[in-house]
Design an enzyme around this catalytic site. Structure first.
Site, PDB file in Angstrom:
ATOM      1  N   SER A   1       0.845  -1.183   0.000  1.00  0.00           N
ATOM      2  CA  SER A   1       0.000   0.000   0.000  1.00  0.00           C
ATOM      3  C   SER A   1       0.888   1.243   0.000  1.00  0.00           C
ATOM      4  O   SER A   1       1.719   1.401  -0.875  1.00  0.00           O
ATOM      5  CB  SER A   1      -0.963  -0.033   1.192  1.00  0.00           C
ATOM      6  OG  SER A   1      -1.983   0.924   1.047  1.00  0.00           O
TER       7      SER A   1
ATOM      8  N   GLU B   1      -1.953  -3.084  -7.840  1.00  0.00           N
ATOM      9  CA  GLU B   1      -3.202  -3.270  -7.112  1.00  0.00           C
ATOM     10  C   GLU B   1      -3.675  -1.906  -6.627  1.00  0.00           C
ATOM     11  O   GLU B   1      -2.906  -0.937  -6.627  1.00  0.00           O
ATOM     12  CB  GLU B   1      -3.007  -4.228  -5.928  1.00  0.00           C
ATOM     13  CG  GLU B   1      -2.008  -3.771  -4.874  1.00  0.00           C
ATOM     14  CD  GLU B   1      -2.584  -2.847  -3.815  1.00  0.00           C
ATOM     15  OE1 GLU B   1      -3.797  -2.960  -3.493  1.00  0.00           O
ATOM     16  OE2 GLU B   1      -1.840  -2.006  -3.287  1.00  0.00           O
TER      17      GLU B   1
ATOM     18  N   HIS C   1      -5.309  -5.293  -1.338  1.00  0.00           N
ATOM     19  CA  HIS C   1      -6.126  -5.016  -0.152  1.00  0.00           C
ATOM     20  C   HIS C   1      -7.344  -5.948  -0.092  1.00  0.00           C
ATOM     21  O   HIS C   1      -7.739  -6.545  -1.086  1.00  0.00           O
ATOM     22  CB  HIS C   1      -6.636  -3.583  -0.188  1.00  0.00           C
ATOM     23  CG  HIS C   1      -5.584  -2.530  -0.028  1.00  0.00           C
ATOM     24  ND1 HIS C   1      -4.671  -2.223  -1.015  1.00  0.00           N
ATOM     25  CD2 HIS C   1      -5.296  -1.705   1.013  1.00  0.00           C
ATOM     26  CE1 HIS C   1      -3.879  -1.243  -0.593  1.00  0.00           C
ATOM     27  NE2 HIS C   1      -4.240  -0.910   0.630  1.00  0.00           N
TER      28      HIS C   1
END
Length: 297
Positions: free
Chosen positions: A111, A201, A271
């Protein structure tokens, strides 16, 4: 193909240090469960100087977060650095930052930690895109095993997704959160992407935002340099209710399908679900006919 420096693999009993590189810690219960996973695998845990510091939405001032990272990176007893959580802020602490290559160690996160991972990649230092401490305990057993197997020097299996056709590609692996990576393009945190297989992602971005980011990458000519694209989970990337919109899957197809490089989607990382560990800098084979991503070295 880039020649990466790989930190030493971990051994039972090694010391690992926890720091918060980005957002302030909120999920204390999940954090404690993540610590227990590492302890249960035989590791000693050291809490870094800023693990529970708060400065607005950040885990301490930029100076505090830099200091925690520097202390852990230069500690000869520390063998890996575990990121407590994502959030926002990694790019801020990396302004005017430089990495010592004398004793590299694993940094593990995803992230917003993309900023740290990509900064290391500019120096050809490997790291691991994988669960942060607040998400680790939710991983299925095979994903946890994959994480520790890789860090301890064992082989890991291919991961399976949906191939888009177009054959195979060999390249060096570079995972990222799409939004975080987009905001550090053409900065000092942006590694040379020549020959890379991108693994992307994202979370909570409306389809038009994904479109806008991928269009920026196209306009910058980045996709001309890479060998293939591995797509993970784009979770909660829905359009507002009752708005006229493509789905995120349709956007990905529209923006990527005509690049004429191998692409595999629906791979188990990102996630809101299983987040399979992906080491940066390893040579991988992306098979867009079989829909697999395989680590070769």
């Amino acid at each position: 193909m880039n020649k990466f420096i790989f930190p030493p693999f971990l051994k039972f009993g090694d010391l690992v240090t926890v720091i918060a590189t980005s957002g302030a810690l909120k999920e204390l219960d999940a954090f404690e469960k993540g610590l227990e996973v590492w302890r249960s695998h035989g590791y000693q845990i050291k809490l870094g100087s800023n693990w529970n510091t708060r400065y607005g939405y950040l885990a301490g001032t930029d100076t505090q977060r830099r200091q925690a990272l520097l202390e852990a990176w230069e500690d000869p007893n520390c063998k890996a650095i575990l990121c407590a959580r994502g959030g926002y802020g990694s790019a801020r602490l990396l302004e005017n930052w430089s990495w010592s290559k004398q004793s590299p160690k694993w940094i593990i996160g995803f992230s917003d930690v993309t900023g740290i991972l990509w900064s290391l990649a500019t120096e050809n230092i490997s790291s691991l895109h994988g669960p942060v401490l607040t998400t680790l305990a939710n991983e299925p057993s095979w994903s946890m095993k994959r994480l520790f197997n890789y860090l301890e020097g064992h082989e890991v299996e291919s991961i399976q997704g949906t191939g888009w056709g177009g054959g195979k590609a060999l390249g060096w692996l570079l995972p990222a959160n799409l939004t975080v990576a987009t905001h550090i393009l053409n900065t000092l945190l942006h590694p040379n992407l020549e020959g890379a297989i991108l693994a992307l992602e994202d979370v909570t971005e409306a389809p038009y935002r994904i479109d806008r980011m991928l269009t920026q990458w196209r306009l910058m000519g980045i996709f001309d340099k890479i060998k293939g694209i591995a797509l993970g989970r784009f979770s909660r990337c829905e359009a507002p209710v009752e708005s006229e919109s493509w789905t995120v899957e349709e956007v990905l197809s529209d923006r990527l399908q005509n690049l004429n490089i191998p692409i595999v989607s629906d791979l188990p990382f990102g996630h809101d679900g299983v987040n399979a560990a992906l080491p940066i800098g390893v040579t991988v084979e992306l098979d867009s006919d079989r829909g697999t991503l395989k680590i070769l070295t």
